[in-house]
Structure formats: C-alpha cells, structure tokens
Design a protein around this motif. Structure first.
Motif, mmCIF file in Angstrom:
data_model
loop_
_atom_site.group_PDB
_atom_site.id
_atom_site.type_symbol
_atom_site.label_atom_id
_atom_site.label_comp_id
_atom_site.label_asym_id
_atom_site.label_seq_id
_atom_site.Cartn_x
_atom_site.Cartn_y
_atom_site.Cartn_z
ATOM 1 N N ARG A 219 -3.015 -2.983 -0.165
ATOM 2 C CA ARG A 219 -2.852 -3.720 -0.764
ATOM 3 C C ARG A 219 -1.075 -4.912 -1.002
ATOM 4 O O ARG A 219 -0.690 -4.351 -0.289
ATOM 5 N N GLU A 220 -1.479 -5.435 -2.359
ATOM 6 C CA GLU A 220 0.071 -5.959 -2.234
ATOM 7 C C GLU A 220 1.793 -5.262 -2.642
ATOM 8 O O GLU A 220 1.860 -4.321 -2.664
ATOM 9 N N PHE A 221 2.727 -6.533 -1.864
ATOM 10 C CA PHE A 221 4.052 -5.533 -2.218
ATOM 11 C C PHE A 221 4.229 -4.533 -3.242
ATOM 12 O O PHE A 221 5.055 -3.372 -3.033
ATOM 13 N N TYR A 222 3.671 -4.274 -4.790
ATOM 14 C CA TYR A 222 4.021 -4.130 -5.160
ATOM 15 C C TYR A 222 4.057 -2.482 -5.577
ATOM 16 O O TYR A 222 4.230 -2.292 -6.328
ATOM 17 N N ASP A 223 2.213 -2.291 -5.255
ATOM 18 C CA ASP A 223 2.064 -0.993 -4.909
ATOM 19 C C ASP A 223 2.537 0.167 -4.002
ATOM 20 O O ASP A 223 3.121 -0.615 -2.950
ATOM 21 N N PHE A 224 2.657 1.616 -4.586
ATOM 22 C CA PHE A 224 4.280 1.886 -3.331
ATOM 23 C C PHE A 224 3.272 2.761 -2.802
ATOM 24 O O PHE A 224 2.274 3.021 -2.247
ATOM 25 N N ILE A 245 -13.473 -1.407 -11.609
ATOM 26 C CA ILE A 245 -13.397 -2.489 -13.174
ATOM 27 C C ILE A 245 -12.036 -1.963 -13.694
ATOM 28 O O ILE A 245 -11.410 -2.270 -14.533
ATOM 29 N N LEU A 246 -11.008 -0.962 -12.559
ATOM 30 C CA LEU A 246 -10.034 -1.195 -12.678
ATOM 31 C C LEU A 246 -8.892 -1.141 -11.422
ATOM 32 O O LEU A 246 -9.487 -0.326 -11.007
ATOM 33 N N SER A 247 -7.825 -1.362 -11.048
ATOM 34 C CA SER A 247 -6.954 -0.753 -10.399
ATOM 35 C C SER A 247 -5.356 -0.414 -11.436
ATOM 36 O O SER A 247 -4.877 -0.937 -11.784
ATOM 37 N N GLY A 248 -5.028 0.303 -10.725
ATOM 38 C CA GLY A 248 -3.583 0.863 -10.408
ATOM 39 C C GLY A 248 -3.270 0.865 -9.632
ATOM 40 O O GLY A 248 -3.407 1.187 -8.151
ATOM 41 N N ALA A 249 -1.154 1.538 -9.771
ATOM 42 C CA ALA A 249 -0.829 2.196 -8.409
ATOM 43 C C ALA A 249 0.911 2.642 -9.350
ATOM 44 O O ALA A 249 0.884 2.092 -10.194
ATOM 45 N N ARG A 250 1.253 3.404 -8.894
ATOM 46 C CA ARG A 250 2.725 3.605 -8.920
ATOM 47 C C ARG A 250 3.547 2.697 -7.771
ATOM 48 O O ARG A 250 2.756 1.817 -7.416
ATOM 49 N N ARG A 251 4.790 2.168 -8.520
ATOM 50 C CA ARG A 251 4.868 0.841 -8.177
ATOM 51 C C ARG A 251 5.621 0.863 -7.251
ATOM 52 O O ARG A 251 6.881 1.812 -7.600
ATOM 53 N N GLU A 252 6.505 -0.362 -6.679
ATOM 54 C CA GLU A 252 8.025 -0.168 -5.558
ATOM 55 C C GLU A 252 9.171 -0.566 -6.520
ATOM 56 O O GLU A 252 8.633 -1.205 -7.393
ATOM 57 N N TYR A 253 10.081 -0.201 -6.808
ATOM 58 C CA TYR A 253 10.751 -0.231 -7.086
ATOM 59 C C TYR A 253 12.732 -0.623 -6.501
ATOM 60 O O TYR A 253 14.118 -1.505 -6.550
ATOM 61 N N GLU A 254 12.629 -0.626 -4.996
ATOM 62 C CA GLU A 254 13.601 -0.584 -4.412
ATOM 63 C C GLU A 254 13.413 -2.350 -3.797
ATOM 64 O O GLU A 254 12.238 -2.161 -2.789
ATOM 65 N N TYR A 255 14.903 -2.581 -4.075
ATOM 66 C CA TYR A 255 15.420 -4.027 -3.400
ATOM 67 C C TYR A 255 14.763 -4.398 -2.055
ATOM 68 O O TYR A 255 13.946 -5.550 -1.694
ATOM 69 N N GLU A 256 15.491 -3.322 -0.451
ATOM 70 C CA GLU A 256 15.229 -3.527 0.375
ATOM 71 C C GLU A 256 13.489 -3.327 0.813
ATOM 72 O O GLU A 256 13.040 -4.128 2.061
ATOM 73 N N LYS A 257 13.044 -2.128 -0.118
ATOM 74 C CA LYS A 257 11.708 -2.382 0.893
ATOM 75 C C LYS A 257 10.535 -3.537 -0.345
ATOM 76 O O LYS A 257 9.801 -3.639 0.513
ATOM 77 N N ILE A 258 11.187 -3.554 -1.482
ATOM 78 C CA ILE A 258 10.473 -4.924 -1.808
ATOM 79 C C ILE A 258 10.746 -6.183 -1.127
ATOM 80 O O ILE A 258 8.957 -6.755 -0.532
ATOM 81 N N LEU A 259 11.763 -6.176 -0.774
ATOM 82 C CA LEU A 259 11.764 -7.940 0.426
ATOM 83 C C LEU A 259 11.200 -7.301 1.599
ATOM 84 O O LEU A 259 10.573 -8.540 2.237
ATOM 85 N N SER A 260 11.341 -6.584 1.952
ATOM 86 C CA SER A 260 10.022 -6.661 3.431
ATOM 87 C C SER A 260 9.107 -6.832 3.756
ATOM 88 O O SER A 260 8.462 -7.106 4.354
ATOM 89 N N MET A 262 7.216 -8.089 1.202
ATOM 90 C CA MET A 262 6.918 -9.454 0.787
ATOM 91 C C MET A 262 7.159 -10.132 2.458
ATOM 92 O O MET A 262 6.326 -11.268 2.173
ATOM 93 N N LYS A 263 7.894 -9.958 2.794
ATOM 94 C CA LYS A 263 8.259 -10.320 4.837
ATOM 95 C C LYS A 263 7.079 -10.708 5.335
ATOM 96 O O LYS A 263 6.478 -10.851 6.109
ATOM 97 N N ARG A 264 6.969 -9.038 5.708
ATOM 98 C CA ARG A 264 5.743 -8.824 6.248
ATOM 99 C C ARG A 264 4.205 -9.322 5.912
ATOM 100 O O ARG A 264 3.627 -9.827 6.787
ATOM 101 N N ASP A 265 4.111 -9.579 4.373
ATOM 102 C CA ASP A 265 3.032 -9.697 3.833
ATOM 103 C C ASP A 265 2.405 -11.885 3.799
ATOM 104 O O ASP A 265 1.987 -12.285 3.601
ATOM 105 N N GLY A 266 4.231 -12.316 4.117
ATOM 106 C CA GLY A 266 4.216 -13.286 4.297
ATOM 107 C C GLY A 266 4.328 -14.188 2.505
ATOM 108 O O GLY A 266 3.698 -15.202 2.116
ATOM 109 N N VAL A 267 5.015 -13.814 1.907
ATOM 110 C CA VAL A 267 4.605 -13.800 0.522
ATOM 111 C C VAL A 267 6.481 -14.046 0.466
ATOM 112 O O VAL A 267 6.968 -13.456 0.527
ATOM 113 N N ARG A 268 6.185 -15.515 -0.365
ATOM 114 C CA ARG A 268 8.174 -16.474 -0.896
ATOM 115 C C ARG A 268 8.500 -14.907 -1.933
ATOM 116 O O ARG A 268 8.139 -15.696 -2.779
ATOM 117 N N PRO A 269 9.282 -14.623 -1.116
ATOM 118 C CA PRO A 269 10.806 -13.892 -2.322
ATOM 119 C C PRO A 269 11.018 -14.903 -3.461
ATOM 120 O O PRO A 269 11.896 -14.740 -4.291
#
Ligand code: AMP
Ligand code: MG
Length: 323
Positions: A219-224, A245-260, A262-269
């Motif tokens: 799913r979304e870019f912020y989940d690891f 009833i709940l969703s959660g995750a460990r998160r992404e925190y590295e710039y290159e990974k988050i950016l790529s 976002m691009k893969r998903d068509g989410v606007r940086p």
C-alpha cells in the motif's frame, strides 16, 4: 441514494438525533457512555506509558494520499484555498505523526479527524463513514512487534474493564463481547488472497471468530517495504463482524526510497515537501505506529448494526443530514 437503502438505514436507527424515538435515543445515550469510557480508558492507557497527547489539525498542504491501498474508494478529495494557499482536509495524520516523533516527542498520540469522501456505494456496508476519528499513535525507533504487543495489551485490558464497568450498557445494547485472548494470530495477506481471492477483506469480516493480525499488505509509500524481499512490514487488525479496525506499520524514513515509491505510485512529491526535506537532511527518524478507527472499535464492542448508530451525527457515504 436509493430509497431502499435509506429506508433500511432508518430502520436500523441511522437517523438524525431529532428524528429518533425515545427508545432509539436510549440506545444512543448508552453508546455515548461507552464512548466516554473508551476515550478516557485509551487515552489514560497511553498517557501512563509516556505518550504525549497532541491536538489534531484539519487543513494542511500534506495529507495521507490513501493511495495505493487495496481498500481504496475515495469519490472526492477536498482541497480548498485559504490565504491564497491550497490545503487539503485531513485524510489521516500519518505525515504529521512522522514529523512529530522525529522532532517533538518519541511517543505521541492524537484523536484525529479523518475526512474521506467514500463512494456512496458504501452506505450500507455498515462500517464506512465519510467523517470519523482515528486514535492515531506513533513511537520513535519502535518495531512492528512492539506496536502489535502494545495494541494487544491495550485492547485486552480495555475489553476486560469495559465489560466490568459498562456491564449495564452492554447488556442493554445486547452486546455479547467476549474477553479477548492474546497474542492474536498473524496471517499474511498473500495467503488470504490465495484462500479468498481479491475480496479477502469482506470474507474475513464474516468468518472471523477472534481478532487476527493481517501482515504484508502492499500500500502507501510511508509503510516500510523491504527492497530485497518485497515484503511490507505492516499490519492490520481484523475483528469478528466488523473487519479491519486498525492499520499500522513500521515507516519509511529514507529520502531516496520515499521519493522513488512516490514516483512509482503517482503520488506528487511537491505535496510532501516537509516530509521529504526532513528525510533528505536525515532528520526523519525511523518509527512505527498505528491508527485505530474509534467508531469501528465502538461498533465492535457495542454490537450495533451500523457505524451511523455509534456516531451522534451520522456521516454515511452519500447521505448528508443537516447536522
Ligand atoms: P486507514 O488509514 O485507511 O487504514 O484507516 C485507519 C483506520 O480507520 C481503519 O483501520 C479503520 O478502523 C478506520 N477507517 C478507515 N476508513 C474508515 C471509514 N470510511 N469509516 C470509518 N472508519 C474508517
Ligand atoms: Mg487500513
């Protein structure tokens, strides 16, 4: 909205407050008492464990894209202009949570308003509202298993004390909530897809007998996501009758990974400037957390038939009441 759906919902008691019968108002009043108990129990639980309680925001430039997500069904995204700037109403406070645990405090929670204009086809699912509240929390440096254990312990003690303290209300509502046993079982979403097909979420909802964790959900870019194995380090909690009833995750925190991602998903940086800047500067810290849908939790424990019944002012997709 089809007349048939509206009539069905009214029969369930999904109506504006001023149209409820005396008996229906008594149901609502019992739910109000259970809501009060729930909010005070859960907030005290987190405060006692060192969490800082943060107030929510409604409009920001960055909000959860809610995309991609297997459960996606947004009809419209709300963007308005204030002071010459475009802002979005909160779809979830995930971005704010990551920033908070990176800069402000290692453990935070917030009762966050979520506005999601769900497709009107979801009016009678019984679990979708177009406005709801998440008890959203995040912990700096935490692992997924730490968060899952915290949730298990919190829900186990909550259900147990709710059954004791709200016995009268629960029995008036006809709730047959059992005590819960921990730890919960863990299932991979891939196995569920093999067993039930793409609609595994609906199947799980009707077949479950006890709470279960579903893990590894793309799913979304912020989940690891592990680049080597392609596994997602995330988790959803499903309970009988209600489903997720709940969703959660460990998160992404590295710039290159988050950016790529976002691009893969068509989410606007450009809609995530602060998050990306912090990540690039190495100031976005690893964290994990989760969000519990408060209304879905109440739906589960009260045993009522529709999410609109637990909301004082029902927010049903496709139905806009005056209040
Ligand atoms: P999500 O970020 O989509 O995983 O949402 C977090 C939690 O909020 C879910 O696990 C549900 O409990 C709750 N939730 C999500 N969408 C809705 C909705 N349309 N109506 C009510 N609760 C919702
Ligand atoms: Mg979810």
């Amino acid at each position: 909205m089809e007349q048939k759906t509206l009539t069905l919902l009214r029969d369930y008691g999904v109506k504006p407050l001023h149209e409820l019968s005396q008996e229906e108002l008594e149901v609502k009043r019992s739910i109000a008492r259970i809501t009060t108990y729930t909010l005070s129990f859960l907030s005290r639980y987190l405060v006692e464990r060192g969490f800082d309680w943060v107030l929510p925001v409604v409009f920001s430039k960055s909000t959860d894209p809610l995309w991609p997500d297997p459960d996606f069904s947004i009809e419209k995204r709300i963007e308005v202009e204030i002071y010459g700037e475009t802002v979005r109403s909160t779809q979830s406070m995930i971005v704010h949570k990551q920033v908070l645990v990176s800069l402000l405090s290692p453990k935070i929670f917030v009762f966050s308003p979520n506005v999601r204009i769900e497709t009107r086809k979801r009016a009678s699912t019984g679990i979708h509202a177009y406005e709801f509240t998440q008890l959203d929390f995040e912990v700096r440096g935490a692992s997924s298993s730490y968060i899952r254990s915290l949730v298990e312990d919190m829900l186990k003690s909550y259900v147990s004390s709710l059954k004791r303290e709200m016995e009268h209300e629960l029995s008036f509502l006809g709730s047959e909530l059992p005590e819960i046993m921990t730890p919960f079982k863990v299932v991979d979403s891939k196995e569920l897809e093999e067993e039930y097909g793409k609609e595994w979420q609906t199947s799980l909802r009707s077949t479950l007998k006890e709470p279960v964790w579903v893990v590894n959900i793309p799913r979304e870019f912020y989940d690891f996501e592990d680049p080597e194995t392609g596994r997602w380090d995330n988790y959803d909690l499903y309970v009988p009758r209600v489903g997720e009833i709940l969703s959660g995750a460990r998160r992404e925190y590295e710039y290159e990974k988050i950016l790529s991602k976002m691009k893969r998903d068509g989410v606007r940086p450009e809609n995530y400037r602060v998050l990306l800047d912090l990540a690039r500067e190495g100031r976005l810290l690893p964290s994990a957390g989760a969000g519990i849908g408060v209304e879905r939790l109440l739906l589960w424990v009260t045993g009522v038939r529709h999410i609109g019944i637990v909301q004082p002012f029902p927010r049903i997709p496709g139905i806009v009441f005056d209040l």
